[in-house]
Design a protein around this motif. Structure first.
Motif, PDB file in Angstrom:
ATOM      1  N   ALA A 183       0.853  -1.192   0.000  1.00 14.13           N
ATOM      2  CA  ALA A 183       0.000   0.000   0.000  1.00 14.13           C
ATOM      3  C   ALA A 183       0.883   1.234   0.000  1.00 14.13           C
ATOM      4  O   ALA A 183       1.912   1.270   0.673  1.00 14.13           O
ATOM      5  CB  ALA A 183      -0.922   0.010   1.211  1.00 14.13           C
ATOM      6  N   GLN A 184       0.462   2.239  -0.753  1.00 15.55           N
ATOM      7  CA  GLN A 184       1.187   3.495  -0.819  1.00 15.55           C
ATOM      8  C   GLN A 184       0.231   4.632  -0.519  1.00 15.55           C
ATOM      9  O   GLN A 184      -0.928   4.608  -0.947  1.00 15.55           O
ATOM     10  CB  GLN A 184       1.808   3.692  -2.194  1.00 15.55           C
ATOM     11  CG  GLN A 184       2.877   2.667  -2.512  1.00 15.55           C
ATOM     12  CD  GLN A 184       3.452   2.863  -3.898  1.00 15.55           C
ATOM     13  OE1 GLN A 184       2.722   2.911  -4.869  1.00 15.55           O
ATOM     14  NE2 GLN A 184       4.773   2.989  -3.959  1.00 15.55           N
ATOM     15  N   PHE A 185       0.727   5.606   0.228  1.00 11.70           N
ATOM     16  CA  PHE A 185      -0.043   6.811   0.491  1.00 11.70           C
ATOM     17  C   PHE A 185       0.926   7.936   0.800  1.00 11.70           C
ATOM     18  O   PHE A 185       2.120   7.710   0.986  1.00 11.70           O
ATOM     19  CB  PHE A 185      -1.070   6.608   1.622  1.00 11.70           C
ATOM     20  CG  PHE A 185      -0.500   6.109   2.918  1.00 11.70           C
ATOM     21  CD1 PHE A 185      -0.098   6.989   3.913  1.00 11.70           C
ATOM     22  CD2 PHE A 185      -0.388   4.737   3.162  1.00 11.70           C
ATOM     23  CE1 PHE A 185       0.405   6.518   5.115  1.00 11.70           C
ATOM     24  CE2 PHE A 185       0.111   4.263   4.367  1.00 11.70           C
ATOM     25  CZ  PHE A 185       0.510   5.157   5.340  1.00 11.70           C
ATOM     26  N   THR A 186       0.408   9.149   0.835  1.00  9.66           N
ATOM     27  CA  THR A 186       1.231  10.313   1.126  1.00  9.66           C
ATOM     28  C   THR A 186       0.759  10.939   2.422  1.00  9.66           C
ATOM     29  O   THR A 186      -0.441  11.106   2.646  1.00  9.66           O
ATOM     30  CB  THR A 186       1.140  11.340  -0.027  1.00  9.66           C
ATOM     31  OG1 THR A 186       1.581  10.706  -1.224  1.00  9.66           O
ATOM     32  CG2 THR A 186       2.009  12.551   0.254  1.00  9.66           C
TER      33      THR A 186
ATOM     34  N   PHE B 145       5.112  16.745   1.930  1.00 10.50           N
ATOM     35  CA  PHE B 145       4.278  15.634   1.495  1.00 10.50           C
ATOM     36  C   PHE B 145       5.187  14.437   1.281  1.00 10.50           C
ATOM     37  O   PHE B 145       5.962  14.398   0.329  1.00 10.50           O
ATOM     38  CB  PHE B 145       3.503  16.022   0.238  1.00 10.50           C
ATOM     39  CG  PHE B 145       2.589  17.186   0.493  1.00 10.50           C
ATOM     40  CD1 PHE B 145       1.304  16.974   0.968  1.00 10.50           C
ATOM     41  CD2 PHE B 145       3.022  18.495   0.301  1.00 10.50           C
ATOM     42  CE1 PHE B 145       0.459  18.047   1.235  1.00 10.50           C
ATOM     43  CE2 PHE B 145       2.191  19.572   0.563  1.00 10.50           C
ATOM     44  CZ  PHE B 145       0.907  19.341   1.029  1.00 10.50           C
ATOM     45  N   ILE B 146       5.096  13.485   2.196  1.00  8.98           N
ATOM     46  CA  ILE B 146       6.072  12.404   2.269  1.00  8.98           C
ATOM     47  C   ILE B 146       5.430  11.095   1.833  1.00  8.98           C
ATOM     48  O   ILE B 146       4.428  10.664   2.413  1.00  8.98           O
ATOM     49  CB  ILE B 146       6.626  12.306   3.701  1.00  8.98           C
ATOM     50  CG1 ILE B 146       7.259  13.656   4.080  1.00  8.98           C
ATOM     51  CG2 ILE B 146       7.615  11.158   3.828  1.00  8.98           C
ATOM     52  CD1 ILE B 146       7.647  13.797   5.515  1.00  8.98           C
TER      53      ILE B 146
ATOM     54  N   VAL C 212      15.728   7.604 -12.497  1.00  7.48           N
ATOM     55  CA  VAL C 212      14.813   8.311 -11.598  1.00  7.48           C
ATOM     56  C   VAL C 212      15.075   7.816 -10.182  1.00  7.48           C
ATOM     57  O   VAL C 212      15.130   6.611  -9.936  1.00  7.48           O
ATOM     58  CB  VAL C 212      13.340   8.040 -11.984  1.00  7.48           C
ATOM     59  CG1 VAL C 212      12.392   8.718 -11.010  1.00  7.48           C
ATOM     60  CG2 VAL C 212      13.070   8.486 -13.412  1.00  7.48           C
ATOM     61  N   TYR C 213      15.243   8.765  -9.242  1.00 11.03           N
ATOM     62  CA  TYR C 213      15.479   8.433  -7.844  1.00 11.03           C
ATOM     63  C   TYR C 213      14.215   8.718  -7.042  1.00 11.03           C
ATOM     64  O   TYR C 213      13.585   9.765  -7.216  1.00 11.03           O
ATOM     65  CB  TYR C 213      16.655   9.241  -7.276  1.00 11.03           C
ATOM     66  CG  TYR C 213      17.975   8.814  -7.870  1.00 11.03           C
ATOM     67  CD1 TYR C 213      18.733   7.813  -7.277  1.00 11.03           C
ATOM     68  CD2 TYR C 213      18.449   9.407  -9.041  1.00 11.03           C
ATOM     69  CE1 TYR C 213      19.938   7.413  -7.820  1.00 11.03           C
ATOM     70  CE2 TYR C 213      19.657   9.006  -9.594  1.00 11.03           C
ATOM     71  CZ  TYR C 213      20.393   8.008  -8.979  1.00 11.03           C
ATOM     72  OH  TYR C 213      21.577   7.609  -9.530  1.00 11.03           O
ATOM     73  N   VAL C 214      13.862   7.798  -6.173  1.00  2.58           N
ATOM     74  CA  VAL C 214      12.660   7.921  -5.341  1.00  2.58           C
ATOM     75  C   VAL C 214      13.075   7.772  -3.882  1.00  2.58           C
ATOM     76  O   VAL C 214      13.744   6.810  -3.518  1.00  2.58           O
ATOM     77  CB  VAL C 214      11.628   6.827  -5.694  1.00  2.58           C
ATOM     78  CG1 VAL C 214      10.405   6.935  -4.806  1.00  2.58           C
ATOM     79  CG2 VAL C 214      11.249   6.898  -7.159  1.00  2.58           C
ATOM     80  N   THR C 215      12.679   8.750  -3.058  1.00  3.19           N
ATOM     81  CA  THR C 215      12.902   8.677  -1.617  1.00  3.19           C
ATOM     82  C   THR C 215      11.545   8.492  -0.961  1.00  3.19           C
ATOM     83  O   THR C 215      10.605   9.244  -1.230  1.00  3.19           O
ATOM     84  CB  THR C 215      13.570   9.955  -1.093  1.00  3.19           C
ATOM     85  OG1 THR C 215      14.815  10.133  -1.780  1.00  3.19           O
ATOM     86  CG2 THR C 215      13.829   9.873   0.399  1.00  3.19           C
ATOM     87  N   GLU C 216      11.419   7.467  -0.110  1.00  8.99           N
ATOM     88  CA  GLU C 216      10.144   7.160   0.533  1.00  8.99           C
ATOM     89  C   GLU C 216      10.399   6.576   1.914  1.00  8.99           C
ATOM     90  O   GLU C 216      11.530   6.218   2.241  1.00  8.99           O
ATOM     91  CB  GLU C 216       9.334   6.180  -0.321  1.00  8.99           C
ATOM     92  CG  GLU C 216      10.064   4.891  -0.595  1.00  8.99           C
ATOM     93  CD  GLU C 216       9.539   4.122  -1.801  1.00  8.99           C
ATOM     94  OE1 GLU C 216       8.611   4.604  -2.475  1.00  8.99           O
ATOM     95  OE2 GLU C 216      10.067   3.044  -2.078  1.00  8.99           O
ATOM     96  N   ILE C 217       9.360   6.514   2.716  1.00  7.29           N
ATOM     97  CA  ILE C 217       9.433   5.901   4.037  1.00  7.29           C
ATOM     98  C   ILE C 217       8.766   4.540   3.953  1.00  7.29           C
ATOM     99  O   ILE C 217       7.615   4.430   3.533  1.00  7.29           O
ATOM    100  CB  ILE C 217       8.717   6.760   5.097  1.00  7.29           C
ATOM    101  CG1 ILE C 217       9.249   8.196   5.100  1.00  7.29           C
ATOM    102  CG2 ILE C 217       8.824   6.112   6.469  1.00  7.29           C
ATOM    103  CD1 ILE C 217      10.714   8.341   5.389  1.00  7.29           C
TER     104      ILE C 217
END
Length: 146
Positions: A27-30, A48-49, A90-95
């Motif tokens: 699941a993904q959310f911001t 907005f993370i 493309v670089y993606v930073t996420e938690i």
């Protein structure tokens, strides 16, 4: 080395639940997290993370979280990259969250309680042993560690 993040904010939209080809839920959310200061105009700004959850935690988030709900997450920062259709990196930073706590009840429940789910909980919910805080506890002196 330590890579640990704790955030409190509001969801910008309902979580998006998908499944990998081998059937693993993701699941993904911001999460909109207020900055601790105001800008020159006196307005508060937010970051907005992007948040990612996996397996049972992902399914629980998709079932119980909704846009606008105040939520705390605990997890780690992950930076990944891939090559897009134009051949650019493309670089993606996420938690990547492994613990999610619902800080508000939904409007229809009418109760104010918090619910915590984490990647280790079997049913996706932890029961707070101090939920009835303020009521007498039946415990003998022999049970106390001091």
């Amino acid at each position: 080395m330590l890579n640990r993040v704790i955030l409190i904010g509001r969801l910008t939209k309902d979580p998006e639940l998908r499944y990998t080809p081998n059937g693993t839920a993701v699941a993904q959310f911001t999460l909109a997290v207020d900055r601790p200061f105001a800008n020159q105009g006196g307005e508060r700004e937010a970051d907005f993370i992007p948040i990612v959850t996996w397996r049972q935690l992902a399914e629980s988030c998709a079932n119980y979280l909704r846009k606008g709900r105040l939520t705390a997450i605990e997890g780690r920062v992950q930076v990944r990259n891939y090559e897009n259709n134009e051949g650019k990196r493309v670089y993606v930073t996420e938690i990547v969250a492994d613990n999610v706590r619902f800080l508000e009840s939904s409007k229809r429940e009418g109760r104010n309680e918090t619910t915590s789910i984490n990647s280790n909980s079997q049913a996706g919910r932890n029961h707070d042993p101090f939920y009835d805080d303020g009521k007498p506890i039946d415990i003998s002196d022999d049970d106390l560690p001091f």
